[in-house]
Structures are given as C-alpha cells and as structure tokens.
Design an enzyme around this catalytic site. Sequence first.
Site, mmCIF file in Angstrom:
data_model
loop_
_atom_site.group_PDB
_atom_site.id
_atom_site.type_symbol
_atom_site.label_atom_id
_atom_site.label_comp_id
_atom_site.label_asym_id
_atom_site.label_seq_id
_atom_site.Cartn_x
_atom_site.Cartn_y
_atom_site.Cartn_z
ATOM 1 N N GLN A 220 31.577 28.458 45.092
ATOM 2 C CA GLN A 220 31.711 28.774 46.511
ATOM 3 C C GLN A 220 33.132 28.416 46.924
ATOM 4 O OE1 GLN A 220 29.048 30.127 48.454
ATOM 5 N NE2 GLN A 220 28.260 30.386 46.372
ATOM 6 N N GLU A 221 33.978 29.419 47.074
ATOM 7 C CA GLU A 221 35.380 29.181 47.422
ATOM 8 C C GLU A 221 35.554 29.009 48.924
ATOM 9 O OE1 GLU A 221 37.450 31.545 43.699
ATOM 10 O OE2 GLU A 221 37.653 32.385 45.701
ATOM 11 N N GLU B 193 28.939 24.577 38.535
ATOM 12 C CA GLU B 193 28.206 23.503 37.867
ATOM 13 C C GLU B 193 27.785 22.429 38.862
ATOM 14 O OE1 GLU B 193 31.434 24.880 34.893
ATOM 15 O OE2 GLU B 193 31.171 24.757 37.062
#
Length: 159
Positions: free
Chosen positions: A62-63, A74
């Site tokens: 999720q940028e 992860e």
Amino acid sequence: MKEINLATKIAVYLLEECSEMEKKLIEAAKEATKNAYAPYSGFRVGAAVLLANGKIISGNNQENAAYPSGLCAERTTVFFANASYPDQKIVAIAVAAWHNGCFTDDVITPCGGCRQVLLEAENRFKEPMKVLMYGNKGVYMLGSAKDLLPLSFGDEMLK
C-alpha cells in the site's frame, strides 16, 4: 582477527515441483498483487500466510505519496494475520510481484524491515516459518525467517 562465515540454504524449485499447499499459498500471493495500491512505483507485491489453523490470509503493498508512509505486502499481511488470529502461528509465507504487465522473472525478496517483522512473528511462536519467494523462473524456499536475516536483532538482546 577472527572470521565468521554465514551460510543460508536456499532450495530452488520450479512451481510444478512445489507441494499442493505451497502452490495454493503462492497462488494466493499472486492473486493479492491485483489489489495492491502502487500508483507511484507500479510494483505490485502480494503476500499470503498459512496459519496453523489452515487459514490463508493475504495482503499487498500500500503506497502513499508521502514516502515512507506506505507499507510492504509482507508487513500488511503479517500484521493483519496477527491482529485477526493472535493465537495462530504463521506456518509459511509466500511473496510474489507484478511489474510492467507480468509477474517478475526473478524472485521477490522481503526488504530489511519485512525480514525483521517475519523474524518477530517466527520468534513469537518459537517455531520456524517457511518462506516462499516466487518468480516466473522458479521459487526460492527457506526453512526459516532467520535464514533471511542471519545477524538479526531479537528480544533476547533487550534482556
């Protein structure tokens, strides 16, 4: 002077050589790449964990425009699994990446922060976690998160 040699054993498989459960976990990680939010890098990473109760939990990166406010696949996955099933150890994790219209040829490896989080999850239940890293050319399989971070920082250092 003293020298220390560190070695990591990595098993390399073709996807077809993996067990049915390993294939299922890898496919869940690949599927999770579809929901990644990666408008800046275009590098979509998916992860999936197998819990001791047999459940598979997946997540993705999720940028955020305000780097480094985003989160890797992860960590998203492990934190969600631990929050939702705090009494269930993680038996295995699979990671896959999609970039430029296809899955990466080479395996995708967890970053340093994710390696530390995987190690903490493993230490939490005092049992190793299998790590599967997928690429079109093959799958790297490690028997423990410790193999990703041989000189790791752990809770024993805080005592």
